[in-house]
Design an enzyme around this catalytic site. Structure first.
Site, PDB file in Angstrom:
ATOM      1  N   HIS A  43       0.130 -16.076 -87.979  1.00 55.11           N
ATOM      2  CA  HIS A  43       0.644 -14.742 -87.678  1.00 55.11           C
ATOM      3  C   HIS A  43       2.161 -14.817 -87.536  1.00 55.11           C
ATOM      4  O   HIS A  43       2.727 -15.886 -87.307  1.00 55.11           O
ATOM      5  CB  HIS A  43      -0.047 -14.188 -86.428  1.00 55.11           C
ATOM      6  CG  HIS A  43      -1.381 -13.597 -86.785  1.00 55.11           C
ATOM      7  ND1 HIS A  43      -1.568 -12.256 -86.964  1.00 55.11           N
ATOM      8  CD2 HIS A  43      -2.561 -14.193 -87.062  1.00 55.11           C
ATOM      9  CE1 HIS A  43      -2.822 -12.033 -87.327  1.00 55.11           C
ATOM     10  NE2 HIS A  43      -3.453 -13.194 -87.389  1.00 55.11           N
ATOM     11  N   HIS A  88      31.246 -13.112-105.389  1.00 51.42           N
ATOM     12  CA  HIS A  88      29.876 -13.380-105.837  1.00 51.42           C
ATOM     13  C   HIS A  88      29.664 -12.862-107.255  1.00 51.42           C
ATOM     14  O   HIS A  88      29.096 -13.543-108.107  1.00 51.42           O
ATOM     15  CB  HIS A  88      28.873 -12.718-104.885  1.00 51.42           C
ATOM     16  CG  HIS A  88      28.750 -13.411-103.572  1.00 51.42           C
ATOM     17  ND1 HIS A  88      27.568 -13.927-103.108  1.00 51.42           N
ATOM     18  CD2 HIS A  88      29.679 -13.701-102.621  1.00 51.42           C
ATOM     19  CE1 HIS A  88      27.766 -14.492-101.931  1.00 51.42           C
ATOM     20  NE2 HIS A  88      29.043 -14.365-101.609  1.00 51.42           N
TER      21      HIS A  88
HETATM   22  C1  HCA Z   1      -8.469 -12.620 -85.539  1.00 48.67           C
HETATM   23  C2  HCA Z   1      -9.055 -13.782 -86.294  1.00 48.67           C
HETATM   24  C3  HCA Z   1      -8.096 -14.524 -87.161  1.00 48.67           C
HETATM   25  C4  HCA Z   1      -8.951 -15.586 -87.841  1.00 48.67           C
HETATM   26  C5  HCA Z   1      -8.212 -16.591 -88.624  1.00 48.67           C
HETATM   27  C6  HCA Z   1      -9.077 -17.545 -89.373  1.00 48.67           C
HETATM   28  C7  HCA Z   1      -6.972 -15.163 -86.335  1.00 48.67           C
HETATM   29  O1  HCA Z   1      -8.478 -11.503 -86.069  1.00 48.67           O
HETATM   30  O2  HCA Z   1      -8.020 -12.825 -84.422  1.00 48.67           O
HETATM   31  O3  HCA Z   1     -10.209 -17.238 -89.680  1.00 48.67           O
HETATM   32  O4  HCA Z   1      -8.592 -18.635 -89.681  1.00 48.67           O
HETATM   33  O5  HCA Z   1      -5.821 -14.820 -86.518  1.00 48.67           O
HETATM   34  O6  HCA Z   1      -7.306 -16.012 -85.498  1.00 48.67           O
HETATM   35  O7  HCA Z   1      -7.504 -13.671 -88.104  1.00 48.67           O
HETATM   36 CU    CU Z   2      -5.423 -13.494 -88.125  1.00 53.30          CU
END
Ligand code: HCA
Ligand code: CU
Length: 375
Positions: A195, A290
């Site tokens: 993320h 540039h």
């Molecule tokens: C979530 C689950 C997931 C799962 C990732 C994975 C996460 O929605 O919380 O299956 O590897 O970020 O942990 O997306």
């Molecule tokens: Cu996720």
């Protein structure tokens, strides 16, 4: 780093994006576009999430795409039994292992997690499907617990294990270290899911590959829960620099912009201005210094070649930072004849005007044309 694969999750993680609502037709259109782009796997929302999710999963499995189709379930037999009937090539199983998730989400201990993992994995394998086991919130989980559970599932023959930075807390060095440790205890492939809460998703993905991971989860434009995960396009930008031949031969890069536009429209967002590759100014060169170098040799100020993505570069000449080389190139585009000294003189006029107000291309063109006709 060389032979990485993509698990494209726009139709799973991406459905968790605040603005996402995909109709069946839209999902099919996106699945086909992802397949044309050349992703290795397409991951779909769990068939137990809703009745429509189950039907859409079945419909996409029937399309006969080149990409393998996966669905994503909780580590539970109730989910697994439905998943194996959908026609998918494989199942991605996930369970929370951090103290947060064990306490506030499912409330189970590591022994219970191991037992249900073994049951689900053996069941999915008995149906001849691919199976991945992943721990949610891996970076806030106890490392001993983590390595133990991965060792257990590796022994019973999972195809892949996954690490997930569910909250976006990890940094590239931690990722590298965890992947290395994991690699030393399992023999199966390693998949990673990052993320982007702290802006490290692409960097973390790269570190994971350096550490020996093989598969990266992506979404088009990085859409997903909160501010999302590794964007497919951004990862392509990173990887075409690191493994150019592999990326160019494997992925249909010229389709990236259409793919991103399709998803952007579906979730009602614009392409971000600073998006790698497709941001509106990603190949726009502005300062005179540039522009001069780009006109002589684009590699001076470009690590990516826009032509690889079917995009053209742009020299921004209508501004106060412009230089006479950029203006000269505009003069040539206008089919006018001026000497270098004359171009330098007209450039000064343009810069003076640019100090007073923002300029449009028309403004510059009329300064050039007026100057030319007054000669
Ligand atoms: C979530 C689950 C997931 C799962 C990732 C994975 C996460 O929605 O919380 O299956 O590897 O970020 O942990 O997306
Ligand atoms: Cu996720």
């Amino acid at each position: 780093v060389n032979k990485f694969q993509i698990i494209e999750s726009t139709l799973r993680e991406g459905e968790q994006f605040a603005n996402a609502f995909f109709s069946t037709e839209k999902k099919i259109e996106i699945a086909k576009a992802l397949d044309d782009f050349g992703v290795d796997y397409i991951e779909l929302t769990s068939p137990v999430a809703s009745e429509q999710s189950r039907r859409d999963c079945e419909a996409i499995c029937k399309l006969g795409l080149k990409a393998k189709i996966l669905t994503h379930i909780r580590c539970h037999m109730d989910d697994a039994k439905v998943a194996v009937e959908t026609g998918v090539d494989g199942v991605d199983v996930v369970i929370g292992t951090s103290k947060f998730l064990r306490q506030y989400s499912h409330g189970k201990d590591m022994n219970y997690i191991a037992k249900s993992a073994i049951e689900v994995i053996e069941f999915v394998k008995s149906k001849g499907l691919e199976i991945r086991f992943s721990s949610e919130d891996s970076f806030r989980s106890d490392i001993v617990d983590l390595l133990n559970i991965y060792k257990t599932v590796d022994k019973i023959g999972v195809d892949r294990v996954g690490i997930a930075d569910t909250v976006g807390c990890a940094n590239p060095r931690q990722v590298y270290d965890l992947v290395r440790s994991l690699k030393s205890v399992v023999s199966c492939d390693i998949e990673c899911h990052f993320h982007d809460d702290t802006g490290c998703a692409i960097g973390n993905a790269y570190s994971a590959l350096e550490g020996g991971a093989k598969l990266i989860d992506t979404c088009v434009l990085g859409i997903g829960e909160r501010n999302g995960i590794v964007p497919l396009g951004g990862l392509m930008a990173r990887m075409i620099v690191s493994a150019p031949e592999y990326v160019k031969s494997k992925y249909n890069l010229k389709k990236l912009r259409d793919l991103e536009t399709l998803v952007a429209e579906a979730v009602e967002v614009n392409l971000p201005f600073n998006n790698p590759i497709t941001g509106f100014c990603a190949f726009t060169h502005k300062a005179g210094i540039h522009a001069k170098a780009i006109l002589a040799n684009p590699s001076t100020y470009e690590i990516l070649n826009p032509a690889d993505f079917g995009i053209t570069r742009y020299i921004h000449f209508a501004n106060k930072l412009t230089g006479w080389n950029a203006i000269k190139s505009r003069v040539e585009q206008l089919n006018l004849q001026l000497t270098d000294d004359q171009v330098k003189e007209v450039t000064q006029k343009i810069k003076q005007m640019g100090d007073i107000r923002p300029l449009g291309i028309d403004d510059v063109d009329s300064v050039i044309k007026d100057y030319h006709s007054a000669l």
